[in-house]
Motif scaffolding. Structure first.
Motif: not given
Length: 482
Positions: A70, A74-75, A138-139, A142-146, A149-150
């Motif tokens: 995960s 995200g990275w 979330i997208t 927040l940001n798609w990476r979350w 990350f969540l």
């Protein structure tokens, strides 16, 4: 387990934004395929390792791999990195999901187990409904990476609770793991799943040949291994073999329906993506509700009666789908989806309990994993087979925007094109009905096994069951089904 189930669906709504950030449209499908491939192929291996090394350490290892995957997802800075990270994430999910069900099977008596297993079974239905909604929210906010990350705070919390509260194994004897068998099994199943998704004739035959060679080598190794990664004698147990066959057929029919009902709503009936989601939602709601009802019914009536009822409901639901066309009332489609979901929820838990009851504790992990594995492989084969039926039915159809627009549901057909496409999907639904009927016939041959009917576990029994988690398998009493 909720996180593992969500990750199979939550990414779909975030992918357009991911593509705009990372590029790599040509590799779009592999973001999903990598996760599903590794999470399916490794399930039997994790189940067997938990039998050999203990649930706690293997479960925590699976959580750790899932969280690292995960984090890397995200990275990710390129699409290739995201695909590799999703594959790693799938390896962890392939451990978390079956071992969650295995741990419940260990901690609870047969009388108490259905109620708790129902909660875990319902996770899939809830995740299927909530996944796209959560991913979109979330997208957007927040940001798609979350989306990835969540997982970290919740996964770490779960790991801390398991590490603190779940007793470790006290095994002191050495274990010889069949790593060659594990590698051949993983590679063979991976080749099979790739073959099912390959669109080129030459590529399909190459992967099919690889599957035959790898799985043939796997069978040869398992027959000689002192501690096989997949004990083949499990399939000589009538209860296990027949239950897994039913689970496989259920997977073929059910997931084929889930894949093509939204396409029918959009391409044939001219519905929106939201309407397509609303059409499939009753299926998942029926799944969740009847998982709870089926758990109670399994204790009261026995697994065989409940399984037959579930198969009958699925067959009725698919027969209803064969009546749906571009002019039929919407209630027929919604009712059919609800009945299919109710049948799935009723049957899935009863068969899981039967499989767990058919083995002693030293093989509980591999038996539980095989249940999920059979359904997942059935799902992959079902989607591929029904996709081939659809492709043959629409051969020569000139779709505005091309096949990609049609697959995405972005094109509503009209006139002769809609008629031809509706006829092709009708054949898909007929195939689902035939497979469901085969599953119903198979349930009639399930052996009658009485377990937990009307039994109320005492506090002493529950304490004894909890203490058994610290015992060595060879020291435990074993219940042999009739």
């Amino acid at each position: 387990m909720s996180l593992g189930a969500l990750e199979a669906t939550v990414v779909s709504t975030a992918m357009p934004t991911v593509i705009s950030t990372l590029g790599g449209l040509a590799h779009y499908s592999w973001v999903f395929s990598a996760y599903l491939l590794t999470s399916t192929a490794c399930v039997p291996i994790w189940g067997r390792l938990s039998d050999l090394y203990g649930r706690r350490r293997i479960y925590l290892l699976g959580v750790a791999i899932f969280l690292v995957g995960s984090l890397f997802s995200g990275w990710s800075q390129t699409m290739v990195q995201l695909i590799l990270s999703r594959a790693l994430q799938g390896l962890g999910a392939g451990c978390i999901i079956p071992l969650s069900m295995t741990i419940v099977g260990e901690l609870y008596t047969l009388a108490e187990r259905p109620r708790t297993q129902a909660v875990f079974s319902g996770v899939w239905g809830v995740a299927s409904i909530a996944g796209p909604l959560v991913g979109g929210y979330i997208t957007d906010f927040l940001n798609w990476r979350w989306v990835f990350f969540l997982n970290l705070p919740f996964g770490l919390l779960a790991a801390v609770v398991i590490a603190a509260a779940y007793p470790p194994s006290r095994r002191t004897t050495s274990v010889q793991v069949d790593w060659l068998g594990a590698a051949l099994l993983f590679s063979g199943i991976s080749a099979l799943l790739i073959a099912l998704g390959d669109q080129t004739p030459g590529g399909v035959w190459l992967w099919v040949a690889s599957t035959v060679v790898l799985l043939g080598g796997f069978l040869a190794v398992e027959r000689r291994a002192p501690e096989p990664i997949l004990p083949l004698d499990l399939f000589r147990t009538t209860l296990i073999a027949r239950s897994l066959a039913v689970v496989f057929l259920v997977g073929v029919a059910l997931f084929g329906a889930i894949a093509f009902i939204p396409l029918f709503v959009q391409a044939v009936r001219g519905g929106t993506a939201t309407q397509a989601g609303q059409a499939i939602t009753p299926l998942f709601l029926g799944w969740v509700v009847m998982s709870i009802v089926g758990a109670r019914a399994t204790v009261l009536l026995g697994y065989r009666t409940v399984s037959i009822t579930g198969s009958a409901l699925m067959t009725i639901g698919f027969l209803g789908l064969t009546l749906v066309d571009d002019t039929s009332p919407e209630w027929i489609l919604l009712t059919s989806c609800t009945v299919i979901g109710a049948g799935m929820g009723t049957q899935m838990l009863s068969l899981l309990l039967a499989v767990q009851h058919g083995v002693d504790r030293s093989r509980l992990g591999i038996a539980t994993a095989l249940n999920q594995f059979s359904r997942s492989v059935g799902a992959a084969i079902g989607v591929a087979a029904m996709g081939a039926i659809l492709a043959r039915g629409i051969a020569g159809l000139n779709v505005p925007g091309g096949a990609d627009a049609l697959a995405a549901g972005a094109t509503a057909l009209s006139g002769p094109m809609r008629t031809q496409f509706a006829a092709a999907l009708h054949r898909v639904f007929v195939t689902g009905a035939i497979v469901s009927m085969a599953g119903l016939i198979a349930t009639l041959f399930l052996p009658a096994v009485e377990f937990g009917r009307g039994v109320k576990a005492s506090a002493g029994e529950q304490m004894l069951q909890a203490e058994m988690t610290n015992l060595e398998p060879e020291d435990e009493p074993v219940t042999v089904p009739e």
